[in-house]
Structure formats: C-alpha cells, structure tokens
Design a protein around this motif. Structure first.
Motif, PDB file in Angstrom:
ATOM      1  N   TYR A 185       0.843  -1.415   0.128  1.00  0.00           N
ATOM      2  CA  TYR A 185       0.116   0.206   0.168  1.00  0.00           C
ATOM      3  C   TYR A 185       1.229   1.033   0.355  1.00  0.00           C
ATOM      4  CZ  TYR A 185      -3.160   3.597   1.707  1.00  0.00           C
ATOM      5  OH  TYR A 185      -3.432   5.287   2.124  1.00  0.00           O
ATOM      6  N   GLY A 236       1.183   5.000   1.109  1.00  0.00           N
ATOM      7  CA  GLY A 236       1.036   6.154   1.371  1.00  0.00           C
ATOM      8  C   GLY A 236       1.890   7.289   1.659  1.00  0.00           C
ATOM      9  N   SER A 267      -1.587  -3.694   7.117  1.00  0.00           N
ATOM     10  CA  SER A 267      -2.522  -2.780   7.165  1.00  0.00           C
ATOM     11  C   SER A 267      -1.607  -1.357   8.137  1.00  0.00           C
ATOM     12  CB  SER A 267      -3.295  -3.484   8.118  1.00  0.00           C
ATOM     13  OG  SER A 267      -4.253  -2.718   8.946  1.00  0.00           O
ATOM     14  N   HIS A 277      -4.619   2.564   5.203  1.00  0.00           N
ATOM     15  CA  HIS A 277      -5.124   1.518   4.754  1.00  0.00           C
ATOM     16  C   HIS A 277      -5.254   0.184   5.891  1.00  0.00           C
ATOM     17  CE1 HIS A 277      -5.181  -1.764   1.880  1.00  0.00           C
ATOM     18  NE2 HIS A 277      -3.232  -1.991   3.183  1.00  0.00           N
ATOM     19  N   TYR A 278      -6.968   0.415   5.869  1.00  0.00           N
ATOM     20  CA  TYR A 278      -6.903  -0.809   6.933  1.00  0.00           C
ATOM     21  C   TYR A 278      -7.650  -2.294   6.374  1.00  0.00           C
ATOM     22  CZ  TYR A 278      -8.886  -3.677  10.741  1.00  0.00           C
ATOM     23  OH  TYR A 278      -9.352  -4.690  11.409  1.00  0.00           O
ATOM     24  N   ASP A 279      -6.354  -3.695   6.634  1.00  0.00           N
ATOM     25  CA  ASP A 279      -6.889  -4.491   6.133  1.00  0.00           C
ATOM     26  C   ASP A 279      -6.728  -5.810   7.305  1.00  0.00           C
ATOM     27  OD1 ASP A 279      -6.581  -7.415   4.267  1.00  0.00           O
ATOM     28  OD2 ASP A 279      -5.021  -6.362   4.032  1.00  0.00           O
TER      29      ASP A 279
END
Length: 218
Positions: free
Chosen positions: A10, A12, A26, A30-32
């Motif tokens: 991800y 950022g 995560s 960005h939450y996974d």
C-alpha cells in the motif's frame, strides 16, 4: 510460504512533502483485517525521503522499532535527548515501551531510503530504550528478546546460498538484488512469510541483500 510482491504494498506518505512510503501490512488509513501481522512483525515500511524531508515529532508506545538504512543517512532525535545519524549497514532499535516521541529526517544532501520494521513486544510497558549497532556483520544476528525475535542480515554474491533459520515464523525481505527463496524468485521489495520453516535456503541470482526475521511461536 506466502509471497508478497513489492507492487502489492500500500502506498502512503506525502509525496508533496518529499515522503514516499510503501506499507507491507495494514497501516494507518489503510486497514486490511487480513494483513495485520505475521508472527511479531506488525509493520514493514519502506520510506523514501527527499533531502530536507522527514517526520516531525510523533509518539510511539508498546512497539519495538527496528530501522535499516538502504541508502543515504537518517537523522534521529527522541524525547530522551538522543540524536544520532544512522547509515547503511547500521541497525537502529527504539523500544518505545510505555511511550516515547521522536523525529526522523533526511538532513543530508542525497535521497534517503530506509526500511522500518515494527514488532510487537512480548510484554508491554517498561522504560524506553535505544541503541545503534554500527556496521553489523553478516554472521552476527541481532537479537530482539523483547519481541522474541532475531534479525539476520545476508549480503550474498551471485550464486551464493544461505540457510534460512528453522523457526516457527520467518519474515524475509529482499532489500536489493534477486534471490531464489525455496525456488521462488524474489526481487527488490518482495517479501515472503514462512511458517514452520525447516530446511529452507536462499540463493542469490545476482548480488543481493536479504533481511530475515526469525521468530518463535507465542
């Protein structure tokens, strides 16, 4: 073995401020829920800072933070009064414990790239601590007992092989070059999460640098 490619991370950071970040787990906005941690590792961020860019003072707690500079120089200052410059080959560790604040900047004239890896401690709390191990050698593992983990640095010439530690969890990150890990080709920025590693080895296709986190089962 679960392979995660560099392009799957991800993105950022704040490019307008000279900060480019790539997250392997995560993190922040960005939450996974399916990618929260592996073993003790809860973050592996590749940070790229332009000259003069950096992170203003911010807090951490209950986290073991290990930093590996790929290129350039990282200037670190924290609320305990320490100020250091971390260079390629150095291992920096900040045990945030019950709480600490720090600043990270690229105060040099050249671009800076570093990996920052966060590990969950076995026991939260305690007093913050900090150290830099300059120019760590390949055969010398860096122990992080607070997280039940050990970091192995492998710098391999083309065709050279190295054993991957037999462990409940091994997190492998290719810093540079190309590596065959148990027959799977990994390039710079790629990572592998190995559960119950036994008899696994890595071979450099070209000159390479590999970080291996060896972790016990909790």
């Amino acid at each position: 073995m679960d392979v995660r490619r560099a392009h799957q991370r991800y993105r950022g950071g704040d490019p307008a401020a000279g900060i480019d970040t790539w997250h392997a787990f995560s993190f922040g906005p960005h939450y996974d829920p399916d990618n929260l941690r592996f073993g003790a590792v809860i973050a592996c961020n590749e940070e790229r800072l332009a000259p003069g860019a950096g992170f203003d003072e911010h807090p951490h707690s209950h986290t073991e933070i290990v930093t590996w500079v790929v290129e350039g120089e990282l200037t670190h200052r924290d609320s305990t009064g320490r100020e250091t410059v971390v260079r390629p080959g150095d291992v920096q560790r900040l045990s945030a414990a019950s709480g600490v604040r720090h600043v990270e900047r690229n105060a040099g004239p050249a671009p800076l790239t570093f990996l920052q890896m966060w590990l969950a401690p076995l026991d939260p709390g305690g007093d913050p601590s900090y150290e830099v191990v300059p120019g760590i050698a390949d055969p010398t593992p860096y122990a992080l007992p607070e997280a039940g983990a050990m970091l192995h640095v492998r710098r391999l010439s083309a065709g050279e092989r190295t054993a991957v530690p037999d462990a409940a969890y091994v997190y492998a990150h290719v810093v540079r070059g190309v590596v065959l890990l148990d027959g799977e080709e990994l390039g710079a920025g790629d990572a592998a999460r190995i559960t119950d590693a036994e008899g696994v080895d890595a071979e450099a296709v070209v000159e390479a640098e590999l970080l291996l986190w060896e972790m016990a089962r909790r």
